[in-house]
Design a protein around this motif. Structure first.
Motif, PDB file in Angstrom:
ATOM      1  N   VAL A  37      76.899  62.537  18.100  1.00 11.81           N
ATOM      2  CA  VAL A  37      77.104  63.583  19.089  1.00 11.81           C
ATOM      3  C   VAL A  37      78.592  63.629  19.387  1.00 11.81           C
ATOM      4  O   VAL A  37      79.212  62.621  19.698  1.00 11.81           O
ATOM      5  CB  VAL A  37      76.315  63.277  20.379  1.00 11.81           C
ATOM      6  N   THR A  38      79.149  64.821  19.281  1.00 14.31           N
ATOM      7  CA  THR A  38      80.554  64.987  19.584  1.00 14.31           C
ATOM      8  C   THR A  38      80.697  65.800  20.845  1.00 14.31           C
ATOM      9  O   THR A  38      79.878  66.655  21.150  1.00 14.31           O
ATOM     10  CB  THR A  38      81.292  65.715  18.430  1.00 14.31           C
ATOM     11  N   LYS A  39      81.752  65.542  21.542  1.00 12.37           N
ATOM     12  CA  LYS A  39      81.998  66.279  22.784  1.00 12.37           C
ATOM     13  C   LYS A  39      82.728  67.565  22.445  1.00 12.37           C
ATOM     14  O   LYS A  39      83.630  67.590  21.625  1.00 12.37           O
ATOM     15  CB  LYS A  39      82.856  65.447  23.737  1.00 12.37           C
ATOM     16  N   GLN A  40      82.326  68.619  23.110  1.00 12.98           N
ATOM     17  CA  GLN A  40      82.980  69.902  22.895  1.00 12.98           C
ATOM     18  C   GLN A  40      83.828  70.246  24.099  1.00 12.98           C
ATOM     19  O   GLN A  40      83.437  69.945  25.236  1.00 12.98           O
ATOM     20  CB  GLN A  40      81.941  71.001  22.673  1.00 12.98           C
ATOM     21  N   ASN A  41      84.938  70.831  23.857  1.00 12.27           N
ATOM     22  CA  ASN A  41      85.790  71.260  24.940  1.00 12.27           C
ATOM     23  C   ASN A  41      85.252  72.556  25.512  1.00 12.27           C
ATOM     24  O   ASN A  41      84.940  73.492  24.801  1.00 12.27           O
ATOM     25  CB  ASN A  41      87.228  71.473  24.454  1.00 12.27           C
TER      26      ASN A  41
END
Length: 125
Positions: free
Chosen positions: A119-123
């Motif tokens: 899971v990657t964080k999105q801006n």
């Protein structure tokens, strides 16, 4: 009247010679005593200076050694903490579950049948 002056003539007797010799001996003894006392005073003074210097140097060395002992005790405490930490690490690496957790966390490995989801964080702009 003719003035007659009384003259005292020194008596040349054996007693007077002995007395003069004794006075000369006493004078020589007194001079010798003063010389001996002066010499002993100088020797005593030199010894006191040497002892004082020695005591000063020894006290300086003692304070240096105390500082060295304190630093070595601090280093020893640090090394003991590190030893305890390393012993705990050895125990942990002998545990299979701990190794599996490290492999999953650090190397992203999975067990057969598992699927890894990243899971990657999105801006949010």
């Amino acid at each position: 009247m003719a003035s007659k002056r009384a003259t005292i003539r020194e008596i040349d007797t054996k007693y007077m010679e002995q007395r003069q010799q004794e006075l000369d001996r006493q004078s020589k003894r007194r001079k010798g005593l003063y010389r001996r006392l002066t010499f002993m005073g100088v020797v005593f003074g030199v010894l006191m200076i040497v002892c004082g210097i020695t005591l000063f140097k020894q006290s300086a060395q003692i304070s240096e050694k105390k500082a060295e002992v304190e630093s070595l005790q601090t280093e020893q405490a640090t090394l003991l903490e590190e030893r305890d930490f390393l012993k705990q690490e050895i125990e942990n690496y002998q545990d299979v579950e701990y190794i599996m957790e490290i492999a999953r966390r650090d190397y992203f490995l999975t067990l057969p049948g598992e699927q890894r989801i990243n899971v990657t964080k999105q801006n949010s702009d």
